[in-house]
Design an enzyme around this catalytic site. Structure first.
Site, PDB file in Angstrom:
ATOM      1  N   THR B 629     -99.894 -21.471  69.750  1.00 54.64           N
ATOM      2  CA  THR B 629     -99.705 -21.137  71.167  1.00 54.64           C
ATOM      3  C   THR B 629     -98.222 -20.921  71.476  1.00 54.64           C
ATOM      4  O   THR B 629     -97.881 -20.083  72.303  1.00 54.64           O
ATOM      5  CB  THR B 629    -100.292 -22.228  72.088  1.00 54.64           C
ATOM      6  OG1 THR B 629     -99.653 -23.476  71.807  1.00 54.64           O
ATOM      7  CG2 THR B 629    -101.783 -22.375  71.888  1.00 54.64           C
ATOM      8  N   GLU B 700     -91.173 -19.183  78.704  1.00 53.61           N
ATOM      9  CA  GLU B 700     -90.421 -18.034  79.222  1.00 53.61           C
ATOM     10  C   GLU B 700     -89.314 -17.568  78.281  1.00 53.61           C
ATOM     11  O   GLU B 700     -88.719 -16.520  78.487  1.00 53.61           O
ATOM     12  CB  GLU B 700     -89.804 -18.406  80.579  1.00 53.61           C
ATOM     13  CG  GLU B 700     -90.845 -18.711  81.642  1.00 53.61           C
ATOM     14  CD  GLU B 700     -90.291 -19.556  82.789  1.00 53.61           C
ATOM     15  OE1 GLU B 700     -89.687 -20.608  82.518  1.00 53.61           O
ATOM     16  OE2 GLU B 700     -90.451 -19.147  83.945  1.00 53.61           O
TER      17      GLU B 700
END
Lengths: 323, 744
Positions: B629, B700
């Site tokens: 992930t 991010e």
């Protein structure tokens, strides 16, 4: 979405009968349904022609006849098309996505409406959507708009790819209508906006596209160059469809059509005449581009399309003639 | 009984507990447990819940930019088939809610602040009826007599110093620029961006007496409950939000949006469930945008390329009175040296939809510009761009003097360069041509601040030895289900199939929410804390010190002692709630995730089309909680970088302020064909100051500078030094060399 009725025609006659009664034709619906959701188009009555059987591709000595309901996916995958008219397959595959091409049809794609954002946005003035309301695109954000064939009333492009290839291949649109069958050379199918941009093409009321005929293959080098902002799933900024034959180092024959450059798929025979008999060179490409674009006019954001078209033409001619 | 065990993070937890546990699931590239549901269409997203008697609402948007709604011609619409109500309640929201606001945004839909602002809701029996009626509603407006500017660079635009960003000033930048061996003074522009999440914003609202239940698509439920309650003037305790699956947010769902409040009001009035789903166009037009920016970067260096001065000044925009201003210089504060510095953000007050957080607010656009400017300095100094970065890493944060917690930038630069083959780059532009394409390479650093925020989670070790993790933390496609399960499995010594994770329901303890890359480390730290408390209880039961407790595969061991968990639990559950609060580590250390991007592009010599051919990213963000992930987050960020570099731009019509490209056909996010092979390198790192997990945020990081690497590669390919994002072909063409000329 406004309420509407939907009938299914089972053959050409029942479709024509529905059209006489004021129905709007729907085939794949990939464009029309979107426009209906936004109420850019608000037909009361639809006739689906998906059960009319106009979905075959037939080859004979005159060329190829592609039924109006042949999907973009099937047309591009057809071995005869891929072998003898590869330009058409290449153009189709440069457009949309596999899902859309599975649904979109040959006849429907010819009637695809512009992607002008002002046409799609009912809060904005648009003579194509609402005649007489004005053109918000002229002084608006017009990056994707036309630089050839524009009028005071409209600067929107025909956005598709398939018709651009068909134009270079001298296709003929076959129709049936109240007055019988008609054959419309594709160069006369799409309409320049003039004072009435609301009509995109020269189909008459009650007329139905039944097929597109491609003349016998030329055997030339066929290239479809689509220039766009991303690698796939974007409308062309400029596209070039070329079918070029060489003889003894000179251009023996060429046909060139341009997409997203003009208000209609664009072909300029004078450019082709200029090229035929000449030896390819960068200087020749420039001359051809200058002629092609002599009347081109940008509206600000789309000014770049003029040099881009010249460059795309040079790249295409270079590729087509250096092999 | 559940206890709450709170840790305030005042000092780094250097025990590195997760390096001493033995289950071996932490960090592993495990699949997301909910993945099969999502790819088979059986995960229920917000608009897909089925309720009997659910009415359908469609928002009506303003067709002016500024003014007031004088009259809604409701009656004609109410007479249309199926129409139940036309609402223009003053509790409806006019603007989007900023992330972590926890209170109502600007309400009242009689005033119009920007084009396409919601002004009413039409509710009908069917969606088609509601949409038809919404389009049919005639509205009389009075346009504002003193409108504010539509464009931040218009001379009419009022410019202010924002509340959320402080100017950093040190030394004398002007003098440094004057004295510098090399001085770069450049202006870049980035356009506005949309989040463009796959799932449109949607809410189904229903009332059970005075209790409101929402099935909706939101990122930060604990805040969202307060926001919706404040909008409706009800007790937050009376609001329950259920959001187990969220189809992407990227900031646009941090705070509640218009459809949620409108649905709640309609459901209250009609006394039946109401669903409101925004159309794709409405999402583009009304939810949070990323501000466009104008950035001036000044770099003053000595002869070796070492920075003596650094200026980064940005003009951003927002609606009047909004506190948020895109924090463009956020990473510039700590990334490079140069004691003489001026970092400043100004905000222009304009009429466009609310500006707020879009993935990596600040760094996403700040880093891509800073890193493009650094490439210009590297060229001027004539040193390798990687070397220039390395020469400018300060020992402490300039001006502030704060210490770095952990910084893997050099490692990222070196390992990324090695994997990419950076040594093959030819430093001068226009050196490599393949057919009709110019080929070039570029690089950029990555940096994104790390944030630990308050979060709670409850962990139950059941009598049968299986675990249950519960929190209102959302999973917006990022992997929350997977990693929270891995943390609990590792801490409690359980195989991953013995841990069940339940998320996205405000009846559960309040997690951090998904935003600011802080969800995993914050909520994960809460889960860890709860598990620590359970470990203490287990060690007492086993009769050993907690430090000597060894848990693996459902068995507790310490020395000669060994017992299965189910035996040890003796038929009882252990329930613990863990809570993390940020503390002094936030001030004592400069905490950030770092990385490096390397990109190879091809620029078409005739048409100026740019295609990214390959990218490599190397990233250090503390402990990797799940290598799959985490990698996906990095990949996704880099794909955003491609969009930011090449295609994405909100295009406004400056005559009336409307957004022209309000759909996915004309707002160009990268499609598969735009995304090449991307290599992601995850660096081994532990950052004890960042969180008890020794992990930092990664959600991010992958976007923060990526577009700069691509821009620099375009220059290296074809010599087009562009300073106006996105680098579409129309901007490239004027800089291209003659396509027929021989390559030098």
């Amino acid at each position: 979405m406004k309420s509407f009725t939907l009938d299914h025609a089972t053959d050409t006659d029942s479709a024509l009968s529905a059209l006489r009664g004021g129905a709007t034709t729907i085939a794949g619906g990939t464009n029309l349904v979107d426009l209906m959701k936004l109420q850019v188009e608000t037909p009361d009555r639809l006739v689906s022609i998906r059960r009319t059987g106009l979905d075959t591709i037939v080859e004979d000595q005159d060329g190829l006849r592609v039924g109006a309901l042949v999907t973009n996916a099937d047309c591009a995958a057809d071995q005869r098309v891929r072998t003898s008219w590869p330009l058409l397959a290449k153009a189709i595959l440069a457009g949309a996505s596999p899902q859309l091409r599975n649904r979109a049809t040959t006849g429907g794609n010819l009637c695809q409406r512009t992607r002008c954002g002002y046409f799609y946005d009912t809060s904005q003035a648009c003579n194509k959507r609402e005649p007489g309301s004005g053109c918000a695109a002229r002084d608006g954000f017009n990056r994707i708009h036309a630089v050839l064939g524009t009028s005071e009333a409209c600067i929107a492009t025909y956005p598709g790819d398939m018709a651009v290839a068909m134009l270079a291949l001298d296709a003929v649109v076959l129709t049936q209508g109240p007055n019988g069958a008609r054959e419309i050379p594709i160069a006369e199918f799409h309409r320049m906006p003039g004072e009435d941009p609301s009509r995109d093409n020269t189909l008459k009321p009650g007329e139905l596209i039944t097929a597109v005929r491609l003349p016998a293959p030329t055997g030339g080098v066929q290239i479809y160059r689509k220039v766009r902002d991303r690698a796939s799933y974007a409308f062309a900024l400029v596209s070039v469809a070329a079918d070029v034959s060489m003889e003894g180092g000179r251009i023996a024959r060429c046909s060139l059509a341009f997409g997203s450059l003009g208000t209609v798929p664009w072909r300029d025979r004078a450019v082709e005449e200029l090229l035929v008999g000449e030896t390819p060179s960068p200087a020749l490409y420039t001359k051809a581009a200058d002629l092609l674009l002599k009347d081109a006019r940008g509206f600000g954001h789309n000014d770049f399309k003029i040099p881009l078209a010249a460059r795309a033409l040079a790249a295409t001619l270079h590729e087509a003639t250096q092999g | 009984m559940s206890r709450t065990d709170t840790v305030t993070y005042d000092s780094p937890d250097t025990r590195n507990l997760l390096d001493h546990t033995r289950q071996g699931v932490i960090g592993k590239p495990l699949d997301r447990p909910e993945g099969p549901l999502k790819v088979s269409g059986s995960a229920t997203y917000s608009a897909e819940w089925k309720f009997d008697d659910c009415a359908e609402g469609v928002l009506v948007l303003a067709t002016i930019a500024q003014g007031t709604v004088q009259r809604l011609h409701k009656q004609r619409v109410l007479d249309m088939p199926g129409v139940l109500a036309v609402l223009a309640d003053e509790a409806m929201t006019r603007r989007s809610t900023q992330g972590t606001a926890g209170e109502a945004p600007v309400q009242g839909v009689h005033t119009v602040d920007y084009f396409a602002q919601p002004i009413a809701l039409v509710v009908a029996e069917t969606f088609e009826q509601a949409r038809d009626a919404a389009l049919a509603l005639e509205v009389d407006y009075v346009e504002s007599k003193s409108p504010i500017a539509l464009d931040p660079e218009s001379p009419d635009a009022e410019v202010e110093d924002p509340d959320n960003s402080e100017t950093v000033e040190g030394g004398d930048l002007e003098k440094a620029m004057h004295d510098a061996a090399f001085a770069i003074d450049v202006e870049y522009r980035t356009p506005g961006h949309a989040s463009a999440a796959m799932e449109p914003h949607a809410t189904i609202a229903q009332w059970h007496g005075d209790r409101l239940e929402l099935h909706g698509s939101y990122q930060m439920l604990a805040y969202n409950v307060k926001e919706i309650a404040d909008c409706l003037s009800i007790d937050p305790e009376k609001v329950r939000i259920i959001a187990p699956y969220v189809g992407g947010g990227f900031g646009s769902k941090l705070g509640i949006t218009h459809e949620a409040v409108a649905a709640a009001i309609a459901a209250r009035q009609l006394k039946r469930p109401v669903r409101v789903v925004m159309s794709r166009q409405q999402v583009f037009e009304t939810v949070m945008r990323r501000s466009e920016t104008r950035q001036r970067v000044r770099l003053a260096s000595d002869a070796s390329g070492k920075l003596i001065g650094l200026g980064h000044e940005a003009l951003v925009s927002n609606l009047p009175d909004e506190e948020f201003a895109e924090p463009v210089t956020q990473a510039t504060e700590f990334l490079y040296g140069g004691e003489n510095r001026l970092l400043k953000v100004e905000v222009a007050r304009i009429s466009r939809m609310t500006a707020g957080s879009v993935r990596a607010p600040g760094e996403a656009v700040g880093m891509q510009v800073l890193e493009a400017a650094m490439d210009e300095l590297a060229e001027a100094v004539d040193i390798d761009p990687v070397e220039l970065r390395k020469r400018n890493l300060p020992a402490k944060v300039p001006v502030e003097g704060t210490a770095y917690s952990s910084r893997m930038l050099v490692e990222a630069l070196d390992q990324g360069a090695e994997a990419f083959g950076w040594d093959q780059r030819r430093p001068r532009p226009c050196q490599t041509r393949e057919g009709d394409w110019w080929i070039g390479m570029g690089m950029a650093s990555a940096a994104r601040v790390n944030m630990l925020v308050p979060a709670e989670a409850r962990v139950t070790l059941k009598a049968d030895g299986a675990a249950l993790v519960e929190t209102d933390q959302t999973d917006i496609g990022t992997g929350s289900y997977a990693i929270l399960g891995q943390i609990a499995g590792e801490m409690l010594g359980l195989p991953i199939d013995r841990v069940n994770v339940v998320l996205g329901d405000t009846s559960l303890p309040a997690g951090a929410g998904s935003g600011g890359s802080f969800g995993a480390i914050s909520t994960g730290s809460a889960v860890m804390r709860a598990c620590e408390a359970i470990r203490t209880t287990l060690s007492e039961a086993l009769g050993c010190d907690t430090d000597a407790l060894d848990l693996k595969d459902g068995t507790a061991t310490s020395g000669d002692l060994s017992q299965s968990l189910s035996d040890l639990l003796g038929g009882n559950d252990i329930v613990e709630t863990g809570k993390i609060e940020p503390g002094k580590t936030a001030e004592d250390f400069s905490q950030a995730s770092y990385g490096a991007f390397f990109a190879e592009v091809a620029v078409h010599a005739f048409t100026g089309e740019t295609r990214v051919r390959r990218m490599t990213g190397a990233f250090g963000f503390g402990r990797v909680l799940n290598a799959k992930t985490a990698r996906s987050q990095c990949l996704g960020g880099m794909v955003w970088g491609i969009g930011s570099a090449l295609t994405e731009e909100l295009a406004f019509d400056l005559r009336d302020g409307h957004l022209v490209n309000h759909d996915l056909a004309e707002y160009h996010v990268p499609v598969h064909a735009d995304v090449p092979a991307i290599e992601v390198i995850l660096l081994e790192e532990r950052d004890a100051a960042a969180s008890p997990l020794q992990a930092k945020g990664v959600g991010e990081l992958g976007i923060c500078g990526a577009a700069g690497a691509i821009t620099n590669a375009i220059y290296n390919a074809c010599g087009a030094r562009l300073r106006n994002f996105p680098m579409t072909l129309d901007k490239v063409i004027p800089h291209l060399p003659d396509p027929f000329a021989e390559v030098a």
